[in-house]
Write a protein that holds these residues in place. Structure first.
Motif, short mmCIF file in Angstrom:
data_model
loop_
_atom_site.label_atom_id
_atom_site.label_comp_id
_atom_site.label_asym_id
_atom_site.label_seq_id
_atom_site.Cartn_x
_atom_site.Cartn_y
_atom_site.Cartn_z
N GLY A 201 33.11 47.55 7.50
CA GLY A 201 32.06 46.77 7.94
C GLY A 201 30.97 47.89 8.10
O GLY A 201 30.04 47.60 9.16
N ALA A 202 30.34 48.84 7.04
CA ALA A 202 29.65 49.74 7.31
C ALA A 202 28.09 49.31 7.42
O ALA A 202 27.21 50.07 7.61
CB ALA A 202 30.10 50.89 6.28
N THR A 203 27.90 48.04 6.88
CA THR A 203 26.56 47.80 6.72
C THR A 203 26.22 46.69 7.72
O THR A 203 25.24 46.20 7.89
CB THR A 203 26.18 47.17 5.31
N GLU B 9 32.72 64.28 8.18
CA GLU B 9 33.01 63.84 6.76
C GLU B 9 33.19 62.46 7.03
O GLU B 9 34.21 62.02 7.44
CB GLU B 9 34.03 64.57 6.15
N VAL B 10 32.44 61.58 6.42
CA VAL B 10 32.35 60.22 6.44
C VAL B 10 32.31 59.43 5.14
O VAL B 10 31.27 59.80 4.46
CB VAL B 10 31.54 59.56 7.71
N ARG B 11 33.08 58.51 5.03
CA ARG B 11 33.09 57.35 3.78
C ARG B 11 32.91 55.99 4.37
O ARG B 11 33.50 55.60 5.13
CB ARG B 11 34.11 57.59 3.03
N ALA B 12 32.04 55.23 3.81
CA ALA B 12 31.81 53.89 3.78
C ALA B 12 32.12 52.87 2.80
O ALA B 12 32.11 53.07 1.63
CB ALA B 12 30.11 53.57 3.98
N LEU B 13 33.02 52.02 3.31
CA LEU B 13 33.53 51.22 2.38
C LEU B 13 32.41 49.98 2.39
O LEU B 13 32.05 49.19 3.48
CB LEU B 13 34.86 50.48 2.86
N VAL B 14 31.91 49.66 1.07
CA VAL B 14 30.85 48.55 0.78
C VAL B 14 31.17 47.84 -0.31
O VAL B 14 31.76 48.31 -1.34
CB VAL B 14 29.40 49.21 0.63
N ARG B 15 30.85 46.43 -0.14
CA ARG B 15 30.99 45.71 -1.47
C ARG B 15 30.11 46.20 -2.62
O ARG B 15 30.44 46.12 -3.80
CB ARG B 15 30.65 44.10 -1.22
N ASP B 16 28.91 46.68 -2.39
CA ASP B 16 27.83 47.02 -3.56
C ASP B 16 27.17 48.47 -3.17
O ASP B 16 26.24 48.20 -2.29
CB ASP B 16 27.06 45.85 -3.67
N PRO B 17 27.66 49.45 -3.37
CA PRO B 17 27.00 50.74 -3.10
C PRO B 17 25.57 50.71 -3.61
O PRO B 17 24.92 51.75 -3.01
CB PRO B 17 27.98 51.68 -3.75
N GLY B 18 25.26 49.92 -4.55
CA GLY B 18 23.93 50.04 -5.17
C GLY B 18 23.09 49.37 -4.18
O GLY B 18 21.66 49.49 -4.30
N VAL C 9 25.82 58.44 3.67
CA VAL C 9 27.04 58.86 3.55
C VAL C 9 27.54 58.66 2.27
O VAL C 9 26.96 57.71 1.19
CB VAL C 9 27.98 58.68 4.69
N GLU C 10 28.76 59.26 1.67
CA GLU C 10 29.45 58.75 0.76
C GLU C 10 29.77 57.13 0.76
O GLU C 10 30.37 56.74 1.95
CB GLU C 10 30.64 59.70 0.53
N MET C 11 29.65 56.54 -0.34
CA MET C 11 30.09 55.14 -0.35
C MET C 11 30.89 54.82 -1.54
O MET C 11 30.78 55.21 -2.50
CB MET C 11 28.84 54.29 -0.39
N VAL C 12 31.92 53.85 -1.14
CA VAL C 12 32.79 53.63 -2.02
C VAL C 12 32.98 52.09 -2.13
O VAL C 12 33.02 51.41 -1.02
CB VAL C 12 34.28 54.03 -1.55
N PRO C 13 33.12 51.52 -3.28
CA PRO C 13 33.32 49.95 -3.35
C PRO C 13 34.41 49.72 -3.01
O PRO C 13 35.40 50.19 -3.48
CB PRO C 13 32.82 49.61 -4.92
N GLY C 14 34.49 48.37 -2.34
CA GLY C 14 35.77 47.83 -1.94
C GLY C 14 35.48 46.70 -1.21
O GLY C 14 34.54 46.13 -0.54
N ASP C 15 36.62 45.91 -0.74
CA ASP C 15 36.52 44.77 -0.19
C ASP C 15 37.87 44.42 0.73
O ASP C 15 39.14 44.30 0.10
CB ASP C 15 36.35 43.37 -1.01
N LEU C 16 37.74 44.34 2.03
CA LEU C 16 39.07 44.01 2.84
C LEU C 16 39.67 42.72 2.27
O LEU C 16 40.89 42.52 2.64
CB LEU C 16 38.50 43.87 4.27
#
Length: 275
Positions: free
Chosen positions: A8-10, A27-36, A42-49
């Motif tokens: 829910g990073a956005t 050190e934090v990583r954000a799960l996002v649907r569309d990193p673009g 922070v570091e962003m990784v594509p993903g969807d719960l």
């Protein structure tokens, strides 16, 4: 301290969790649907719960997870919790402080809490009451000078999303919170009609409250939300707050060493959203 994954990073709370962790140099990583499209520092990784299989790459080398579940049901949450438990050691779950958790534990919040309790993860549950950010739903009416909504005398202790995030960051980065459930509220009770007045003052506009009949509101909310159970729960909760106001807790002060932010502060922070 290991890497922290923020879901829910956005969103209203998640973006503050991300920024506060980043500001602390963690050190934090954000799960996002569309990193673009997401603009996060922070570091962003594509993903969807809603697709648990997409979580595997995001959970690599992750020690703790801030979990915010999307949607109004717990469908698919079991697989997500199990996937998190394969990789991480602990989870901080953004639940909710709703009467059903105590009286009739059938909400998706309770279901997910139970899944986490039995997952083997270390856990902390954050149960905020009313979000101040929910008043953004009145923005269009506030611009017109009249808010028509049911139960104007329903009294709530709305919490600033920055405070929810600050508590989440504190819990994620300090010891002693395993197995704890924290009820989070703002520092004062205000009726919905008073909330509108406070927001009007912040934006320099006089705003009037017009009490809407519940049946009319029900039709309007069904058109907007589409979930009859959620609509009925919302109306029943607001009605209950007329005679039994939402309680104020001192959890934010106890954990952060400062008072919770007021609705006046929230309204000033969001004045542009109502302009």
């Amino acid at each position: 301290m290991g890497k922290i994954l923020v879901t829910g990073a956005t969103g209203n709370v998640g973006r503050h969790v991300v920024s506060q962790l980043a500001d602390a140099g963690l050190e934090v990583r954000a799960l996002v649907r569309d990193p673009g499209r997401a603009r996060l520092p922070v570091e962003m990784v594509p993903g969807d719960l809603n697709a648990a299989e997409t979580l595997e790459p995001a959970l690599e080398d992750v020690e703790s997870v801030f979990l915010l579940w999307p949607g109004f049901t717990a469908d698919g949450a079991g697989e997500v919790v199990a996937t998190i438990a394969k990789h991480a050691r602990r989870v901080v779950y953004l639940s909710a402080n709703v009467p059903e958790l105590a009286e009739a534990p059938t909400t998706h919040y309770h279901e997910i809490e139970q899944m986490i309790r039995h997952s083997g993860l270390g856990w902390t549950f954050l149960r905020p009451g009313g979000f101040a950010a929910n008043t953004l739903g009145w923005a269009g009416q506030i611009r017109q000078g009249v808010v028509r909504w049911p139960y104007g005398q329903a009294s709530r202790s709305l919490i600033h999303e920055k405070d929810i995030a600050a508590v989440a960051v504190h819990v994620l980065t300090s010891a002693g919170h395993n197995g704890a459930t924290y009820v989070l509220t703002g520092p004062e009770q205000l009726t919905q009609a008073e909330q509108v007045r406070v927001i009007g003052e912040a934006v320099g506009r006089e705003v009037r409250w017009d009490d809407q009949p519940p049946d009319e509101a029900r039709d309007q909310l069904m058109a907007a939300w589409g979930d009859p159970t959620f609509v009925e729960n919302a109306l029943r909760t607001w009605e209950g707050f007329v005679t039994s106001p939402e309680q104020v807790t001192d959890t934010v002060r106890r954990l952060l060493g400062r008072p919770a932010l007021t609705l006046h502060q929230w309204a000033r922070d969001h004045a542009a959203d109502f302009s």
